[in-house]
Write a protein that holds these residues in place. Structure first.
Motif, PDB file in Angstrom:
ATOM      1  N   LYS A 455       0.867  -1.189   0.000  1.00 57.53           N
ATOM      2  CA  LYS A 455       0.000   0.000   0.000  1.00 57.53           C
ATOM      3  C   LYS A 455       0.899   1.233   0.000  1.00 57.53           C
ATOM      4  CE  LYS A 455      -3.790  -0.010   2.344  1.00 57.53           C
ATOM      5  NZ  LYS A 455      -4.774   0.025   3.447  1.00 57.53           N
ATOM      6  N   TYR A 482      -4.211   6.330  -1.150  1.00 56.86           N
ATOM      7  CA  TYR A 482      -3.519   5.047  -1.176  1.00 56.86           C
ATOM      8  C   TYR A 482      -3.508   4.492  -2.595  1.00 56.86           C
ATOM      9  CZ  TYR A 482      -4.494   5.465   3.786  1.00 56.86           C
ATOM     10  OH  TYR A 482      -4.581   5.925   5.061  1.00 56.86           O
ATOM     11  N   THR A 484      -2.351   0.821  -4.609  1.00 62.09           N
ATOM     12  CA  THR A 484      -2.048  -0.599  -4.404  1.00 62.09           C
ATOM     13  C   THR A 484      -1.012  -1.006  -5.430  1.00 62.09           C
ATOM     14  OG1 THR A 484      -4.288  -0.991  -3.590  1.00 62.09           O
ATOM     15  CG2 THR A 484      -2.991  -2.917  -4.260  1.00 62.09           C
TER      16      THR A 484
END
Length: 911
Positions: A455, A482, A484
């Motif tokens: 993350k 955030y 990924t």
């Protein structure tokens, strides 16, 4: 008599002259002293005056008088008539001659008064300002004075007449009520005995005191401050000057009007009306605007014509919604009003109790509009928020190019990528202008083999407020986004060749002595591994490992470095040592403020609670704490006022603090914000038109909205309010009460005066009392009354009519009817509907009646016909302690003559 001394020819003469009052038949004495001030001795000799009314009593020394010594003498004066007489004493000093005046004067008074009383500049705050003027008497007898004033401005002059003793000064107090702004230039006449009428001018200027908000740089008056657009979580500050335009110091407090007309709280003003009405998920009523607008300082004291620097901070937070919506629509517009008010002037809060506020002091405030908008951070990524990296081997690197775009049309954006294992970003920080984009390169450089799902945290950086110092903003992250990141790290496969130990234990071996690697004496890329088929041996049998599944092999525990990787990829292995790390991983999963490291329902049982264990006490109302540093808001003030006013009125309270808690509370020094939550009013009590010799009562309301006791003390000095009681009360928290203010007067005219009160024996306030004292009087509906006969009444009582008596005042009034007939019995009688019959004389009765306040009474006037009775009369309405009104009454008698009577009269006349 003069007290002054005189130095002449080296001697001191005291007094310099002798004065006596010429009152026939009296005898006066005065002492005279002559002192030698020369360096050596001298001859001193006093000779008497020539007029026989003056007599000198002295012993003249025959020898010279040494230095510093003195000769004393007494002069007697016996006037024979009232006349001014002038003579002199002769003083011989060696060869020098000095004359000392001796006067016999007719007694007189010499009154003098100042020609002007200047009050200067005053504030229109309903206070009573007092100045003193002096009347001096330099004469020998007392003098009388009288002050006459019939001007427009109300002046309380005490005393208005009196006597000034000889050789003395008397102070006269002149009061002015500062309730109306304007220039005062009034003249009052002062009659002084033996001097005549003197004019004294009363001058002054009553101005309104203003609070002004000025710009720090421009110095001009500010009406509005626009903070502009801000991201949620950021802050912006502006500085202003609060200016006291007045000659007196003022205590002020800031109140945020979050319920004012025209205000908006977290509203999207750019959206349509339907959208705003449809968007009911925003809880604007729960928004505490004291956290949105910070004002430092939010209370204080301004000296005359002083400026105070104030910092305003606009800080926004995203509101919670009941359901998920698009962040782009979360726009919050604010329109608020910040009011700077004078402490204690909250007449609107007492409007329901005592009527609307009528004083000008209640409007001493200034409003400042504050506008600003909050916008969410809208940062988009291409190709998306989930980035897949190509598989790579250990020591290699793959890259992905990501495009970030700032979708905001109003604000730039500063970003900062946090460090993430196995990944790196270039550039790691930067700034995006409004509605612009930037490319960043994210590299995947794994340091170990495996599959990675990381993350990536992106901090959005902005200016945030520091609670300890609002004037200084700090750069800090206020929002996080955030990404990924997915990546796989592989390793290159190499086969490890093992040999079987034929039975001889080599130099380098494991604990079993089997499966030794070839070429152990040289460094190779293979590792020595000891494996054990758990299904074929019992060497490491353990009861926990007996139920192993799929015939999995257990790595030998002594070869820690090699046991973590399998030697044959087509077989299954178990690693018992990994089970020791399971509790730590489980603790990390539940290590949060909610679970506090404990797995849900892991052996915990809820306690059994009985309904009897619940407290039956009512919850205490939420009150503002005494150490609350936030700005006051109108909603908070309205809430605490409603809690206090909804209670019953406490009418009997303790006059002094008695308990330890009350003594602690009543000794506190309250701040301006705390004083602003205590309502005492109205600040002006207007009794209107009241009657002299009457008692009128109005209520002074006290509302304590604090969480502590307060002690109220009233100081009344004027005689008209002396019946006011109680003058001291300890008011509990969140309590309302009242004090009856009683007004009584015997003087007709306008009354304006004020009394002071103290809170906790420290903080002083005042209340203005206004009344127009009117004389006792009654009104008649008619001044003339014509009585016609009424058919059907008994003979002798058919002439009757009513007149109405009206009482326009607030006091019951007694009255009597008296005919102006002397000792004769009047043919007219008056009977009030209420009253009693009193005997006025032997021949006449009068009726005494009463008229209640603001009511009327009908009186019946009856004429009793008889032989030689007058058909007219004048009755007098005598009001007790009041006026007298005359009523003229006429009885209209009509004689009916028949035709036969007329014929007989004609025949007698013709004969």
């Amino acid at each position: 008599m003069a007290e002054r001394c005189r130095d002449v020819c080296g001697v001191r003469i005291a007094p310099a002259e002798l004065r006596f009052s010429a009152v026939p038949g009296s005898r006066y004495r005065a002492a005279l002293t002559v002192q030698n001030l020369r360096a050596g001795a001298c001859h001193l000799r006093l000779l008497p005056p020539h007029q026989p009314q003056f007599k000198l009593i002295v012993e003249n020394p025959e020898k010279p008088i040494a230095s510093g010594l003195q000769v004393k003498a007494v002069v007697e004066y016996t006037p024979k008539c009232a006349e001014d007489l002038q003579d002199k004493l002769t003083l011989l000093i060696d060869d020098d001659v000095v004359h000392i005046p001796v006067l016999g004067l007719i007694p007189y008074c010499d009154l003098e008064i100042e020609s002007e009383v200047n009050f200067g500049e005053m504030i229109a705050n309903n206070k009573l300002v007092t100045k003193e003027i002096s009347i001096s008497n330099r004469g020998t007898i007392s003098g009388v004075f009288r002050i006459l004033y019939d001007g427009v401005v109300l002046l309380n002059i005490k005393p208005a007449r009196g006597v000034v003793k000889p050789k003395s000064v008397r102070k006269i107090k002149v009061d002015i009520c500062t309730d109306v702004p304007g220039v005062i230039k009034e003249m009052m006449k002062v009659e002084l005995e033996s001097r005549g009428c003197t004019e004294v001018w009363i001058k002054g200027v009553v101005v309104e005191q203003f609070l002004k908000v000025l710009g720090v740089n421009c110095g001009k008056v500010l009406k509005c401050i626009n903070f502009g657009p801000l991201y949620f979580g950021t802050s912006k500050t502006e500085q202003i000057h609060l200016y006291n335009e007045g000659p007196e110091c003022v205590d002020w407090v800031a109140v945020l009007e979050d319920s004012a007309i025209g205000g908006e709280i977290a509203t999207d003003l750019h959206g349509s009306t339907d959208a705003v009405l449809h968007d009911l998920s925003v809880k604007t009523k729960d928004v505490d605007v004291s956290n949105v607008i910070l004002c430092v300082p939010n209370q204080g004291t301004l000296q005359p014509y002083e400026k105070s620097l104030i910092t305003l901070c606009f800080s926004l937070q995203k509101l919670e919604r009941d359901f998920e919506v698009n962040d782009a629509s979360l726009v919050q517009d604010y329109v608020l009003f910040l009011r700077f008010e004078t402490v204690g002037k909250r007449g609107d809060c007492l409007q329901d109790l005592s009527g609307p506020a009528t004083t000008r002091s209640d409007s001493l405030h200034v409003d400042l509009a504050l506008t600003g908008s909050g916008f969410p951070v809208i940062l988009t990524f291409k190709p998306g928020t989930v980035l897949n990296f190509e598989d790579c081997y250990l020591g290699e690197q793959t890259q992905v190019v990501c495009t970030m775009k700032n979708e905001s049309k109003f604000l730039p954006l500063m970003f900062r990528f946090c460090k993430t294992a196995h990944f790196s970003v270039s550039p790691a920080r930067g700034k995006l202008k409004k509605n612009s984009e930037k490319e960043v390169v994210i590299s995947f450089s794994p340091h170990q083999i495996g599959t990675f799902e990381m993350k990536q945290i992106i901090d959005i950086v902005g200016m945030g407020v520091d609670k300890s110092n609002v004037a200084v903003l700090k750069t800090k992250p206020f929002h996080q986004i955030y990404l990924t990141l997915l990546g796989v790290c592989k390793c290159k496969q190499t086969s490890v060749v093992f040999t079987i130990n034929p039975g001889l234990t080599p130099l380098i071996s494991n604990a079993t002595g089997q499966f030794v690697v070839r070429s152990t004496g040289q460094l190779s890329d293979t590792a020595p591994v000891a494996i054990l088929k758990s299904t074929q041996t019992q060497i490491h049998t353990h009861r926990k490992n007996r139920n192993c599944e799929d015939n999995a092999l257990i790595a030998f525990p002594n070869d820690r470095a090699a046991s973590l990787r399998p030697s044959e990829w087509n077989k299954k292995y178990r690693f018992p040592r990994s089970f020791f790390f399971l509790p730590c991983r489980q603790f990390c999963v539940y290590n949060n403020p909610v679970s506090i490291g404990i797995k849900s329902a892991e052996g915990l049982k809820s306690p059994n609670i009985s309904i009897t264990e619940f407290s039956m006490e009512k919850p205490q109302p939420k009150m503002l704490s005494l150490d609350d540093n936030g700005v006051l808001t109108s909603r908070k003030l309205e809430a605490i006022v409603s809690k206090s006013t909804n209670k019953g009125v406490w009418s009997w309270l303790s006059p002094m603090p008695s308990s330890a808690q009350e003594k602690r509370d009543c000794s506190l020094t309250l701040t301006n914000k705390q004083l602003h939550q205590i309502f005492i009013g109205p600040s002006t009590i207007d009794f209107g038109e009241v009657c002299v010799y009457s008692t009128t009562t109005k209520e002074l309301h006290i509302i304590n909205n604090l969480s502590v006791h307060i002690w109220i003390q009233i100081e009344i000095e004027v005689a008209e309010l002396q019946e006011t009681s109680p003058l001291s009360q300890v008011v509990p928290p969140l309590t309302k009460t009242h004090i009856p203010v009683v007004f009584e007067t015997t003087t007709v005219g306008m009354f304006k005066n004020s009394f002071n009160y103290k809170i906790n024996n420290q903080h002083i306030g005042h209340v203005l009392v206004i009344a127009h004292a009117m004389p006792i009087e009654l009104h008649l509906s008619k001044r003339e009354l014509i009585l016609n006969p009424i058919p059907g009444c008994l003979a002798g009582t058919e002439f009757r009519r009513t007149v109405r008596i009206c009482n326009p005042r607030n006091r019951p009034v007694g009255f009597t009817w008296r005919p102006l007939t002397g000792d004769r019995k009047s043919a007219f009688t008056v009977k009030p509907t209420r009253g009693m019959l009193c005997k006025y004389s032997v021949f006449m009765y009068i009726y005494l009646g009463f008229v209640e306040a603001y009511s009327d009474v009908e009186c019946e006037v009856v004429w009793h016909p008889g032989f030689n009775t007058p058909e007219t009369a004048q009755l007098t309405l005598c009001v007790r302690k009041g006026n007298s009104i005359h009523l003229k009454c006429f009885a209209k008698v009509i004689i009916h003559v028949t035709a036969l009577e007329k014929k007989n009269v004609w025949i007698s006349l013709s004969k």
